[in-house]
Design an enzyme around this catalytic site. Structure first.
Site, PDB file in Angstrom:
ATOM      1  N   ASP A  70     -38.516  -7.357  21.270  1.00 12.25           N
ATOM      2  CA  ASP A  70     -37.780  -6.061  21.330  1.00 12.25           C
ATOM      3  C   ASP A  70     -37.470  -5.266  20.001  1.00 12.25           C
ATOM      4  O   ASP A  70     -36.965  -5.806  19.293  1.00 12.25           O
ATOM      5  CB  ASP A  70     -36.584  -6.362  21.817  1.00 12.25           C
ATOM      6  N   ASP A 105     -32.388  -9.922  22.499  1.00  8.80           N
ATOM      7  CA  ASP A 105     -30.785 -10.174  22.387  1.00  8.80           C
ATOM      8  C   ASP A 105     -30.305 -10.998  23.527  1.00  8.80           C
ATOM      9  O   ASP A 105     -31.053 -10.913  24.674  1.00  8.80           O
ATOM     10  CB  ASP A 105     -29.687  -8.908  22.145  1.00  8.80           C
ATOM     11  N   ASP A 155     -31.690  -8.847  27.172  1.00  5.26           N
ATOM     12  CA  ASP A 155     -33.014  -9.372  27.190  1.00  5.26           C
ATOM     13  C   ASP A 155     -33.073 -10.973  28.103  1.00  5.26           C
ATOM     14  O   ASP A 155     -33.830 -11.697  27.887  1.00  5.26           O
ATOM     15  CB  ASP A 155     -33.881  -9.628  25.904  1.00  5.26           C
TER      16      ASP A 155
END
Length: 374
Positions: free
Chosen positions: A54, A254, A258
């Site tokens: 990410d 995170d 996520d």
């Protein structure tokens, strides 16, 4: 019977040394604020050949600063900032924090309570402030609610081209304006990506941001595969696609935004504070917010797997050689029977070899340390 027991002992001792090596590796990580939930996770991490990262959480500093505020349709700059700050109040998202910080500087702090709050994953927020319906988020959120944002199209395109993140605002169905913020790439991110690629690990960057923003960051870091405007479900779908291609996939993100993607990956790596460790969807936690720690995790797991295989090899080879020496060379050729004391000596030599090899794991520690480029 005694000889059989002696021959089996190196394998038993090898298994004990395997546990020692794994526990040592877990402690090694903990000393560097890399929290590995258990030894099984470490074993799995050695198989990683694809990493989905990410962008905002793992590769950026996360210290967004507001660079532009633009207003439209008779709203002024303070209106835009105040409404945005109202709906973002209490959020821990980097962009929300940047907006709230800017609101404090301009004394445009939120004063009205938020009602009927709704969050749309990956898109934005809908709420009521002082009886007015507020939409704050991405272009798609406003368009889905039939808000005409054409007045800001040219300016938005320019800001996105500069790699900035936008949050658009509508009040009672009228386009009120937008706020742009900029972030910087973590200093160690480029080095980490280069190291991962050299290890044969494919790096895929994903983000909910605009494609142009993703392109700027990906090119800067040397990432070949990147995907933009991803919603949480898109992340899960992409991880499953990689797994269907027989890729052993890690997700780096995170523990909250996520969570589902982390849970669906083979190894979930959470970048976050100590509080995120309580999140059960992650397997490994990087509390330093340093992309180089991703490299350390994989190098540590591969070194650990290598040492375990070496010890298994030593234990098995010992048994094979011992049986061959006893049964073939000495007994068949000379009719000699080796005394038990000889086997005791051989087992001692095997133990020493296993222990020395396991202890050598400490010698490889300096190789795992990564330097952050100046």
């Amino acid at each position: 019977m005694e000889i059989v027991a002696i021959l089996v002992m190196p394998i038993i001792f090898g298994q004990w040394m395997k546990t020692f090596i794994l526990n040592f590796a877990v402690r090694y990580g903990a000393n560097r604020n890399i929290i590995i939930k258990n030894v099984d996770v470490l074993k799995k991490a050695s198989k990683i050949n694809a990493i989905v990262i990410d962008k905002n959480r793992a590769l950026m500093d996360g210290k967004l600063t507001v660079t532009d505020i633009i207003s439209y349709n008779d709203f002024n700059l303070d209106d835009v900032l105040r409404y945005e700050a109202n709906v973002e109040f209490g959020s821990n998202h980097p962009l929300a924090r940047a907006i709230l910080d800017e609101a404090k500087k301009r004394e445009a702090v939120p004063s009205k309570p938020v009602e009927k709050f709704e969050s749309f994953a990956g898109l934005g927020i809908k709420a009521q402030v002082n009886g007015k319906t507020i939409l704050a988020g991405k272009e798609k959120l406003l368009k889905d609610n039939e808000v005409d944002i054409s007045k800001g199209g040219e300016v938005a395109e320019k800001l996105i081209g500069e790699g900035k993140i936008l949050k658009l605002l509508a009040v009672d169905g009228v386009f009120a304006g937008m706020i742009a913020a900029a972030d910087t790439v973590r200093r160690s991110a480029k080095n980490a990506i280069s190291e991962l690629k050299s290890m044969g690990v494919e790096v895929i960057m994903i983000t909910g941001d605009n494609f142009k923003v993703a392109e700027v960051v990906a090119k800067d870091l040397g990432i070949d595969k990147y995907y933009a405007e991803f919603l949480p479900q898109n992340k899960i779908d992409h991880i499953r696609m990689l797994q269907n291609e027989n890729r052993f996939t890690a997700m780096v993100g995170d523990g909250s935004n996520d969570a589902l993607a982390l849970a669906n990956s083979n190894v979930g790596i959470v970048v976050g504070s100590g509080a995120d460790i309580a999140n059960r969807t992650g397997n490994i936690f990087l509390t330093n917010y340093d992309p180089n720690d991703i490299v350390i995790v994989i190098k540590l797991s591969k070194d650990t797997a290598k040492k375990i295989k070496q010890n298994l090899f030593i234990a098995v080879i010992y048994n094979i050689l011992a049986i061959m020496i006893m049964a073939v060379v000495f007994y068949n050729s000379f009719g000699w029977r080796l005394r038990l004391s000889v086997f005791v000596f051989l087992i001692s030599a095997s133990f020493i070899a296993l222990a020395v090899n396991a202890g050598a794991f400490k010698i490889t520690e300096p190789k795992l340390k990564m330097k952050t480029p100046a």
